[in-house]
Design a protein around this motif. Structure first.
Motif, PDB file in Angstrom:
ATOM      1  N   ALA A 127     -12.037 -42.272  39.335  1.00 16.57           N
ATOM      2  CA  ALA A 127     -12.595 -42.853  40.671  1.00 16.57           C
ATOM      3  C   ALA A 127     -13.792 -42.004  41.186  1.00 16.57           C
ATOM      4  O   ALA A 127     -14.825 -42.054  41.557  1.00 16.57           O
ATOM      5  N   ASN A 128     -13.487 -40.569  40.898  1.00 13.49           N
ATOM      6  CA  ASN A 128     -14.330 -39.435  41.624  1.00 13.49           C
ATOM      7  C   ASN A 128     -15.465 -39.022  40.375  1.00 13.49           C
ATOM      8  O   ASN A 128     -16.166 -38.029  40.725  1.00 13.49           O
ATOM      9  N   LEU A 129     -15.541 -39.906  39.183  1.00 12.46           N
ATOM     10  CA  LEU A 129     -16.467 -39.593  38.302  1.00 12.46           C
ATOM     11  C   LEU A 129     -17.247 -40.847  38.030  1.00 12.46           C
ATOM     12  O   LEU A 129     -18.390 -40.926  37.356  1.00 12.46           O
ATOM     13  N   ASP A 181      -9.899 -51.001  34.246  1.00 13.31           N
ATOM     14  CA  ASP A 181     -11.158 -51.634  35.009  1.00 13.31           C
ATOM     15  C   ASP A 181     -12.164 -50.394  35.327  1.00 13.31           C
ATOM     16  O   ASP A 181     -13.507 -50.805  35.323  1.00 13.31           O
ATOM     17  N   MET A 182     -11.659 -49.293  35.587  1.00 14.36           N
ATOM     18  CA  MET A 182     -12.419 -48.239  36.175  1.00 14.36           C
ATOM     19  C   MET A 182     -13.483 -47.661  35.061  1.00 14.36           C
ATOM     20  O   MET A 182     -14.476 -47.519  35.079  1.00 14.36           O
ATOM     21  N   LEU A 183     -12.763 -47.642  33.615  1.00  9.20           N
ATOM     22  CA  LEU A 183     -13.326 -47.119  32.568  1.00  9.20           C
ATOM     23  C   LEU A 183     -14.450 -48.027  31.971  1.00  9.20           C
ATOM     24  O   LEU A 183     -15.550 -47.689  31.682  1.00  9.20           O
ATOM     25  N   THR A 184     -14.032 -49.354  32.010  1.00  8.68           N
ATOM     26  CA  THR A 184     -15.127 -50.194  31.543  1.00  8.68           C
ATOM     27  C   THR A 184     -16.316 -50.307  32.608  1.00  8.68           C
ATOM     28  O   THR A 184     -17.229 -50.705  31.891  1.00  8.68           O
ATOM     29  N   GLN A 185     -15.982 -50.100  33.903  1.00 14.59           N
ATOM     30  CA  GLN A 185     -17.063 -50.113  34.718  1.00 14.59           C
ATOM     31  C   GLN A 185     -18.015 -49.240  34.813  1.00 14.59           C
ATOM     32  O   GLN A 185     -19.211 -49.056  34.696  1.00 14.59           O
ATOM     33  N   ILE A 186     -17.370 -47.926  34.258  1.00  8.31           N
ATOM     34  CA  ILE A 186     -18.212 -46.740  34.267  1.00  8.31           C
ATOM     35  C   ILE A 186     -18.932 -46.859  33.078  1.00  8.31           C
ATOM     36  O   ILE A 186     -20.308 -46.489  32.751  1.00  8.31           O
ATOM     37  N   TRP A 187     -18.600 -47.424  31.928  1.00  8.27           N
ATOM     38  CA  TRP A 187     -19.101 -47.590  30.305  1.00  8.27           C
ATOM     39  C   TRP A 187     -20.446 -48.705  31.088  1.00  8.27           C
ATOM     40  O   TRP A 187     -21.607 -48.199  30.803  1.00  8.27           O
ATOM     41  N   LYS A 188     -20.264 -49.819  31.640  1.00  7.16           N
ATOM     42  CA  LYS A 188     -21.312 -50.706  32.065  1.00  7.16           C
ATOM     43  C   LYS A 188     -22.650 -49.631  32.884  1.00  7.16           C
ATOM     44  O   LYS A 188     -23.643 -49.984  32.739  1.00  7.16           O
ATOM     45  N   ASP A 189     -21.956 -49.167  34.019  1.00  5.97           N
ATOM     46  CA  ASP A 189     -22.988 -48.417  34.846  1.00  5.97           C
ATOM     47  C   ASP A 189     -23.643 -47.684  33.946  1.00  5.97           C
ATOM     48  O   ASP A 189     -24.956 -47.530  34.322  1.00  5.97           O
ATOM     49  N   MET A 190     -22.966 -46.699  33.335  1.00  9.71           N
ATOM     50  CA  MET A 190     -23.917 -45.732  32.496  1.00  9.71           C
ATOM     51  C   MET A 190     -24.794 -46.332  31.598  1.00  9.71           C
ATOM     52  O   MET A 190     -25.880 -45.726  31.361  1.00  9.71           O
ATOM     53  N   ASN A 238      -5.762 -50.183  23.928  1.00  7.25           N
ATOM     54  CA  ASN A 238      -6.241 -51.428  24.145  1.00  7.25           C
ATOM     55  C   ASN A 238      -7.938 -51.871  24.098  1.00  7.25           C
ATOM     56  O   ASN A 238      -8.330 -52.742  23.143  1.00  7.25           O
ATOM     57  N   LEU A 239      -8.724 -50.764  24.280  1.00  5.49           N
ATOM     58  CA  LEU A 239     -10.122 -50.784  24.238  1.00  5.49           C
ATOM     59  C   LEU A 239     -10.643 -50.864  22.755  1.00  5.49           C
ATOM     60  O   LEU A 239     -11.441 -51.446  22.122  1.00  5.49           O
ATOM     61  N   LEU A 240      -9.800 -49.844  22.089  1.00  6.76           N
ATOM     62  CA  LEU A 240     -10.297 -49.766  20.735  1.00  6.76           C
ATOM     63  C   LEU A 240      -9.828 -50.935  19.975  1.00  6.76           C
ATOM     64  O   LEU A 240     -10.255 -51.214  18.878  1.00  6.76           O
ATOM     65  N   GLN A 241      -8.766 -51.558  20.252  1.00  8.82           N
ATOM     66  CA  GLN A 241      -8.338 -52.896  19.707  1.00  8.82           C
ATOM     67  C   GLN A 241      -9.302 -53.940  19.781  1.00  8.82           C
ATOM     68  O   GLN A 241      -9.789 -54.675  18.968  1.00  8.82           O
ATOM     69  N   ASN A 242      -9.910 -53.855  21.118  1.00  3.37           N
ATOM     70  CA  ASN A 242     -10.664 -55.325  21.410  1.00  3.37           C
ATOM     71  C   ASN A 242     -12.124 -55.139  21.889  1.00  3.37           C
ATOM     72  O   ASN A 242     -12.678 -56.192  22.165  1.00  3.37           O
ATOM     73  N   ASN A 243     -12.537 -53.662  22.406  1.00  2.00           N
ATOM     74  CA  ASN A 243     -13.689 -53.919  22.976  1.00  2.00           C
ATOM     75  C   ASN A 243     -14.848 -53.184  22.004  1.00  2.00           C
ATOM     76  O   ASN A 243     -14.926 -52.092  21.616  1.00  2.00           O
ATOM     77  N   PRO A 244     -15.889 -53.789  21.469  1.00  2.00           N
ATOM     78  CA  PRO A 244     -16.676 -52.974  20.411  1.00  2.00           C
ATOM     79  C   PRO A 244     -17.578 -52.155  21.075  1.00  2.00           C
ATOM     80  O   PRO A 244     -18.209 -51.222  20.405  1.00  2.00           O
ATOM     81  N   ARG A 245     -17.508 -51.859  22.505  1.00  2.55           N
ATOM     82  CA  ARG A 245     -18.268 -50.808  23.172  1.00  2.55           C
ATOM     83  C   ARG A 245     -17.479 -49.342  22.814  1.00  2.55           C
ATOM     84  O   ARG A 245     -18.095 -48.246  23.433  1.00  2.55           O
ATOM     85  N   PHE A 246     -16.520 -49.339  22.612  1.00  5.06           N
ATOM     86  CA  PHE A 246     -15.432 -48.322  22.229  1.00  5.06           C
ATOM     87  C   PHE A 246     -15.037 -47.872  20.779  1.00  5.06           C
ATOM     88  O   PHE A 246     -14.573 -48.656  20.272  1.00  5.06           O
TER      89      PHE A 246
END
Length: 402
Positions: A127-129, A181-190, A238-246
């Motif tokens: 949260a602080n990153l 949720d925090m990690l996927t949001q950071i990916w989107k913002d970055m 979970n992200l490596l299983q399902n999310n192509p951005r990771f």
């Protein structure tokens, strides 16, 4: 000695300038690392010699300033400037991106620069990153600076990936945030912020390691059915299983930690850097997404659990040399009475079969959720012995059987 090092750096800079004039470098490939203390390399006594790194591959490995002044980091611009002026390197540790850059430089020609630097902040929860924090702002500013310098020199600039190394604090400090949720949001913002700078068309995937500080959490109990500490490592699976951005690099448990606490040592930082380099090459070549050694399906029948795995390079191997042997090689099946009912395991092709003492219905199947209290690393920390033929270690996981 300081004066000699200054002359060597000056020589490296002159050599780099000569390379610019002779070879007219055209492309800057920027792959920084962002996260907390492991991204900063904290406690990893530096093995990389900065003078040698500056001269490596004809000076084609550079910092966010597209120069060779490695090892200076601070989120405060004034402190950062002061450290560079006085040559302060007392907290210049071994970073995974140093070895990553060397591997990448070996794969590209004289027209390509490899730009690396760390971002983030030690002992800091996700949260602080996030966007709006000082570490995030500083990281984006560094990319902006690198891009603008490249533009001034008439060079192309691209960020094909970001190395993500964070999660230890979110395991041990029990924050109320949802890590996924925090990690996927950071990916989107970055991703949005960097694309606005570079104007590149392709999105920027995260190359993800896996944090593994379960044993450092004060309430950690390996046989507890409810295990809050596994939320972070399971998020990566979970992200490596399902999310192509990771994309995957690898888990940290196969490596030794300084004093068996949290931070992997310098040699292991280099190992992580080599993994990140291989994944980065796959990204830039347009290869199929590298998901690492992870579970893709679990099922059960009678008293037996079957785990199907994504195996990058078969066959599977149980390695008790690099990682000290642990009970059932790291596998467990925990019922709602907080009991481990797993009795033995069998490797069959790309699957693991676990025989249990009773039906595993509504149990949780786990890997590398174990270890001694307050320990980390490949000797006494949470760990498992499963890897593939190329040395890709299985990611730690904790999944329900329903």
């Amino acid at each position: 000695m300081k004066r000699l090092n200054a002359y060597i750096l000056l020589f490296a800079s002159l050599l780099f300038t000569a390379c610019q004039e002779n070879y007219e470098h055209k492309t800057v490939v920027c792959i920084p690392v962002y996260g907390q203390s492991l991204a900063m390399g904290e406690e990893a006594e530096r093995m990389t010699d900065f003078d040698s790194l500056a001269a490596y591959a004809d000076g084609r490995i550079v910092t966010e300033n597209l120069d060779h002044r490695f090892g200076y980091f601070d989120n405060d611009p004034k402190k950062y400037w002061f450290k560079k002026v006085v040559g302060y390197q007392k907290r210049a540790y071994e970073l995974s991106v140093y070895k990553m850059a060397e591997v990448l430089a070996d794969h590209f020609g004289e027209d390509t620069l490899i730009c690396i630097f760390p971002g983030g902040q030690g002992a800091t929860a996700i949260a602080n990153l996030s966007k709006g924090t000082l570490p995030y702002q500083r990281f984006i500013e560094n990319i902006q600076s690198a891009y603008e310098t490249a533009q001034e020199r008439g060079w192309d600039f691209i960020v094909p990936a970001i190395c993500w190394m964070q999660g230890e604090s979110d395991i041990v400090d029990y924050p109320s945030t949802i890590y996924h949720d925090m990690l996927t949001q950071i990916w989107k913002d970055m991703n949005d912020d960097i694309l606005q700078i570079t104007h590149q068309k392709d999105s920027i995937p995260f190359i993800c390691y896996q944090a593994n500080s379960l044993g450092r959490a004060v309430d950690f109990k390996p046989e507890a059915y409810e295990c809050r500490e596994t939320e972070v490592p399971q998020t990566f699976v979970n992200l490596l299983q399902n999310n192509p951005r990771f994309w995957a690099s690898g888990p940290t448990y196969p490596y030794s930690c300084v004093n068996e606490k949290i931070h992997i040592d310098a040699k292991c930082q280099q190992s992580m850097g080599m993994l990140a380099a291989q994944t980065a090459l796959g990204i830039m070549k347009g290869s199929e997404r590298f998901r690492g050694l992870i579970p893709v399906k679990t099922s059960f029948e009678d008293n037996n659990v079957t785990i199907e795995l994504n195996v990058p390079t078969p066959p599977l191997t149980l390695d008790t040399t690099q990682v000290r042997k642990v009970n059932l090689y790291g596998f467990s099946v925990i019922n709602q009475k907080n009991q481990d009912i797993a009795q033995n395991i069998i490797l069959e092709g790309n699957t693991i079969k676990i025989h249990c003492s009773e039906s595993p219905l509504n149990c949780r199947v786990r890997y590398a959720v174990n270890g001694d209290y307050m320990k980390s690393g490949n000797q006494h920390g949470p760990r498992g012995n499963l890897r593939d033929a190329k040395g890709n270690w299985c990611y730690q996981f904790d999944m329900p059987l329903e």
